[in-house]
Design an enzyme around this catalytic site. Structure first.
Site, PDB file in Angstrom:
ATOM      1  CE1 TYR A 141      -3.510   2.610   0.402  1.00  0.00           C
ATOM      2  CE2 TYR A 141      -2.501   3.215   2.346  1.00  0.00           C
ATOM      3  CZ  TYR A 141      -3.465   3.311   1.663  1.00  0.00           C
ATOM      4  OH  TYR A 141      -3.904   4.367   2.135  1.00  0.00           O
ATOM      5  CG  ASP A 236       5.474   3.219   0.541  1.00  0.00           C
ATOM      6  OD1 ASP A 236       6.139   4.219   2.262  1.00  0.00           O
ATOM      7  OD2 ASP A 236       4.020   3.976   0.731  1.00  0.00           O
ATOM      8  CE  LYS A 264       1.269   4.252   8.638  1.00  0.00           C
ATOM      9  NZ  LYS A 264       1.022   3.792   7.489  1.00  0.00           N
TER      10      LYS A 264
HETATM   11  C1  LIG Z   1       0.585   4.692   5.830  1.00  0.00           C
HETATM   12  C2  LIG Z   1       1.111   4.191   5.119  1.00  0.00           C
HETATM   13  C3  LIG Z   1       0.590   5.013   3.420  1.00  0.00           C
HETATM   14  C4  LIG Z   1      -0.053   6.614   3.632  1.00  0.00           C
HETATM   15  O1  LIG Z   1       0.288   7.221   4.319  1.00  0.00           O
HETATM   16  P1  LIG Z   1      -1.195   8.120   4.987  1.00  0.00           P
HETATM   17  O2  LIG Z   1      -0.603   9.169   6.368  1.00  0.00           O
HETATM   18  O3  LIG Z   1      -2.051   7.400   5.613  1.00  0.00           O
HETATM   19  O4  LIG Z   1      -1.325   8.804   3.871  1.00  0.00           O
HETATM   20  C5  LIG Z   1       1.438   5.532   2.828  1.00  0.00           C
HETATM   21  N1  LIG Z   1       2.329   4.061   2.749  1.00  0.00           N
HETATM   22  C6  LIG Z   1       2.447   3.389   3.675  1.00  0.00           C
HETATM   23  C7  LIG Z   1       3.937   2.067   3.965  1.00  0.00           C
HETATM   24  C8  LIG Z   1       2.074   3.107   4.671  1.00  0.00           C
HETATM   25  O5  LIG Z   1       2.143   2.237   5.470  1.00  0.00           O
END
Ligand SMILES: *Cc1c(COP(=O)(O)O)cnc(C)c1O
Length: 417
Positions: A141, A236, A264
């Site tokens: 994701y 990511d 995060k």
């Molecule tokens: C949470 C997450 C996102 C998106 O971040 P948001 O602040 O919720 O938009 C993107 N990549 C990864 C791996 C994530 O866990």
């Protein structure tokens, strides 16, 4: 619920929530609790019930709820003004902190969410390479941006959605998806599409199909495929950044991506995310280069205040020793009959599965009914885990032996062992 909050929420907010997995639809919960306050490892709902919290706002709260030093920094910052729209000193300090921590990042830009950071990193990769295609992996994701929502894990997996309506065919038409941890499939895709490939984007440790570590050689192979084809490798690290090591998964595994997406933990519990990488690529961004990206609240003073406190404290290796220790204790205790625990440092998933999970299809073989039972059982015993099998438990420095013990005891009562 006596307050009728859930009824009011559903009347006014689609599904009652501002982000889909909060609705507990995947675990047979009738309604989520409404959080009133948090302290350390505990969250308290509007009914006054307290839970050991392993969700930690889905990862950001590495020091637990309402960390006093972070709260104080935010209060002080707020008193001086909540947004300016002109540069501030803390933005520079935070950039210095991120560049110092994350091995491959020479320059960085701050944004407000992980989605925004991933979206911007992809645009930059496309702009810098003058190519369109991107390769991603099923179950990873990268936020809810159009081009990245194909087979995206997280809430889509939770709700059993293959993808989302509202995404024009053209927006996803340049997205190629192959299986996580499958080097041959990635190599075949690069062979076929390599000339037009702008980027390979990957969660270096998958966290959005539950925790799935990279198979030995997988990340190395992606690095080599990118080098051979001229595509940029994008890690990511929104979850893994500052969590599995101060320098993220790229430090842990010793692999250098071209671009890194952070969020995060990077925001210290406030809305802040970032993307960064090699200076020559980052300088393609406006105003130094032609690739446009902007944000009214980017580098927000409250968010940078919180982030600075958090990231400076993460210089202390003791933090990571503690996350590892607590994570290992939780892993050992939750390894009960019918449970496979997959963990890297302070992130783990208890899969209700017969064997290890290495990609999205094998994650989907997990017993989600049984997971729902576990979720509800733990909740009754004052322990809150992610309301989905396809998410992680997040350890903070506020968690200790007492919280681990309480969690394991409750789990053992249901699962035996
Ligand atoms: C949470 C997450 C996102 C998106 O971040 P948001 O602040 O919720 O938009 C993107 N990549 C990864 C791996 C994530 O866990």
């Amino acid at each position: 619920m006596t307050t009728g909050l859930w009824r009011r929420a559903r009347a006014l907010i689609p599904g009652g929530v501002n982000s889909p997995v909060r609705a507990w639809k995947a675990v047979g919960g009738e309604e989520p609790f409404f959080a009133r306050r948090g302290e350390g490892a505990y969250v308290e709902d509007t009914e006054g019930r307290r839970y050991v919290d392993w969700v930690m706002s889905w990862g950001p709260l590495v020091f637990g709820h309402a960390d006093p030093e972070i709260v104080e920094a935010v209060q002080e910052a707020a008193a001086d003004g909540t947004t300016f729209g002109t540069p501030t000193e803390r933005e520079v300090e935070l950039a210095e902190e991120i560049v110092d921590a994350v091995p491959s990042v020479e320059k960085v830009r701050l944004v407000s969410s992980g989605t925004e950071a991933a979206m911007s990193a992809i645009r930059l990769a496309r702009g810098a390479t003058r190519r369109d295609r991107i390769l991603k992996f099923a179950g990873c994701y990268h936020g809810h941006v159009d081009a990245l929502l194909a087979e995206a894990g997280s809430g889509l997996a939770t709700l059993g959605l293959p993808a989302s309506p509202g995404i024009p065919r053209a927006a996803a038409g340049d997205t190629i998806v192959t299986a996580y941890n499958d080097i041959d499939a990635a190599a075949a895709a690069v062979e076929r599409y390599g000339e037009g490939l702008a980027a390979v984007i990957v969660e270096p440790i998958a966290g959005n199909m539950g925790v799935v570590p990279p198979a030995p050689g997988f990340l190395e192979a992606l690095r080599a495929l990118c080098d051979a084809s001229g595509a940029l490798l994008v890690f990511d690290e929104v979850i893994t950044g500052f969590r599995v090591a101060r320098g993220g998964a790229q430090q842990l595994y010793g692999i250098s991506p071209d671009l890194t997406v952070l969020g995060k933990i990077a925001g210290g519990g406030l809305p802040l995310a970032a993307f960064g990488g090699r200076a020559e690529i980052m300088d393609e961004l406006a105003p130094s280069g032609p690739v446009y990206q902007a944000g009214t609240l980017s580098g927000n003073p409250l968010a940078t205040a919180a982030a600075l406190v958090a990231l400076r404290r993460l210089r202390d290796p003791e933090v990571y020793r503690r996350l590892e220790e607590t994570g290992a204790a939780l892993e050992a205790g939750l390894s009960l009959p019918g449970v496979i625990v997959q963990r890297v440092g302070g992130m783990l998933t208890a899969f209700l599965n017969d064997g290890p999970v290495w990609n999205f299809p094998s994650a989907q073989g997990a017993d989600t009914e049984r997971y729902g039972e576990l979720f509800r059982h733990l909740l009754e015993h004052g322990v809150y885990i992610a309301p989905s099998q396809f998410e992680a438990m997040f350890v903070s420095t506020a968690h200790g032996p007492a919280e681990v013990e309480r969690t394991i005891e409750a789990a053992r009562e249901l699962l035996g062992g």
